[in-house]
Design an enzyme around this catalytic site. Structure first.
Site, PDB file in Angstrom:
ATOM      1  N   SER A  29      44.081  62.158  55.631  1.00 59.61           N
ATOM      2  CA  SER A  29      44.499  63.192  54.696  1.00 59.61           C
ATOM      3  C   SER A  29      44.537  64.524  55.440  1.00 59.61           C
ATOM      4  CB  SER A  29      43.493  63.263  53.545  1.00 59.61           C
ATOM      5  OG  SER A  29      43.640  64.435  52.772  1.00 59.61           O
ATOM      6  N   TYR A  33      35.330  63.664  49.145  1.00 60.45           N
ATOM      7  CA  TYR A  33      36.649  63.302  49.661  1.00 60.45           C
ATOM      8  C   TYR A  33      36.849  63.902  51.046  1.00 60.45           C
ATOM      9  CZ  TYR A  33      41.686  62.472  49.842  1.00 60.45           C
ATOM     10  OH  TYR A  33      42.934  62.047  50.222  1.00 60.45           O
TER      11      TYR A  33
END
Length: 257
Positions: free
Chosen positions: A149, A162
């Site tokens: 990501s 996350y």
């Protein structure tokens, strides 16, 4: 790879495992892999999207198998590998795509939400990579592709687990790449930038964050899922046999600023 030709990107005769491969960006990875000749084992917690992705893969002329499994359950990794070998006799590519994101303010973040995100995004990636490596190293070839990501590189003040998990996935990718290189197994990552999907629609339309994100991208445009499909095929194919331990950002230059 000793020679480069038109078949260098072909996945014909190969089998790929894609966690979360029936929905979201995962269905685009499954589509791309099957388009280039791979059969695919789709692993997901529910059966949502199975009928649609079956039609896509079969239209591409490939076989698709399904295994309903929570990737965080005890023993899940071994069960996924066993189910794939039973269905297809072998596999060559693992795409660790399943993931989750939970937002909250720093002082209100719940311990159980931290644990849930780490279990899915990091622990499941580790355990499935570990189980896959036992097969791939014996056959002396294979690819593991982890989905990272922009938060593998940057902070996220409302998504602490996350961010931590995606930083860790980058480190895990490098460690596995180093460990498995001697057995001709390449381990790389794909880091999507800001991609226009149903899940990100609200963020795109946010009157503050939407324009901020677009202004941070040199091209000024959000990406689309198809932008990820070419890099996925590169990392899964023989064209990338001398590439290992990298996380490829597909972000329109977002990380440049």
């Amino acid at each position: 790879m000793s020679d480069f030709n038109r078949d260098s990107f072909s996945l014909k005769g190969q089998v790929a495992i894609v966690t979360g491969g029936a929905r979201g960006l995962g269905k685009f990875y499954t589509t791309a892999l099957s388009l280039y000749g791979a059969d695919v084992m789709v692993v997901s917690r529910t059966q949502n999207g199975w009928d649609e992705i079956r039609q896509v893969v079969e239209k591409n002329g490939q076989r698709v198998g399904f295994f309903q499994q929570d990737v965080t359950a005890p023993g899940a990794a071994d069960q996924i590998i066993a189910a794939t070998l039973k269905e297809f006799d072998h596999f060559d590519i693992l795409v660790n795509n399943a993931g989750v994101i939970i937002r909250n303010d720093v002082l209100d973040y719940k311990d159980e939400d931290w644990q849930k995100v780490i279990d899915i995004n990091l622990n499941a990636t580790y355990y499935l990579s570990h189980a896959a490596a036992k097969v791939l190293t014996k056959q002396k070839h294979g690819k593991i592709i982890n989905i990272g990501s922009m938060l593998s590189y940057r902070a996220g003040k409302y998504i602490f687990p996350y961010t931590a998990s995606k930083h860790a996935v980058l480190g895990l990718t490098r460690a596995y790449a180093d460990a498995l290189a001697k057995d001709n197994v390449q381990v790389n990552g794909l880091a999507p930038g800001y991609i226009s999907t149903d899940m990100t629609k609200a963020l795109q339309e946010d009157p503050v964050r939407g324009p901020e994100i677009a202004a941070h991208i040199p091209s000024g445009d959000w990406g689309v899922p198809a932008d990820l499909m070419g890099p996925m095929i590169f990392l899964a194919s023989h064209a990338s046999d001398y590439v290992t331990g990298v996380m490829v950002p597909v972000d329109g230059g977002y990380l440049l600023r």
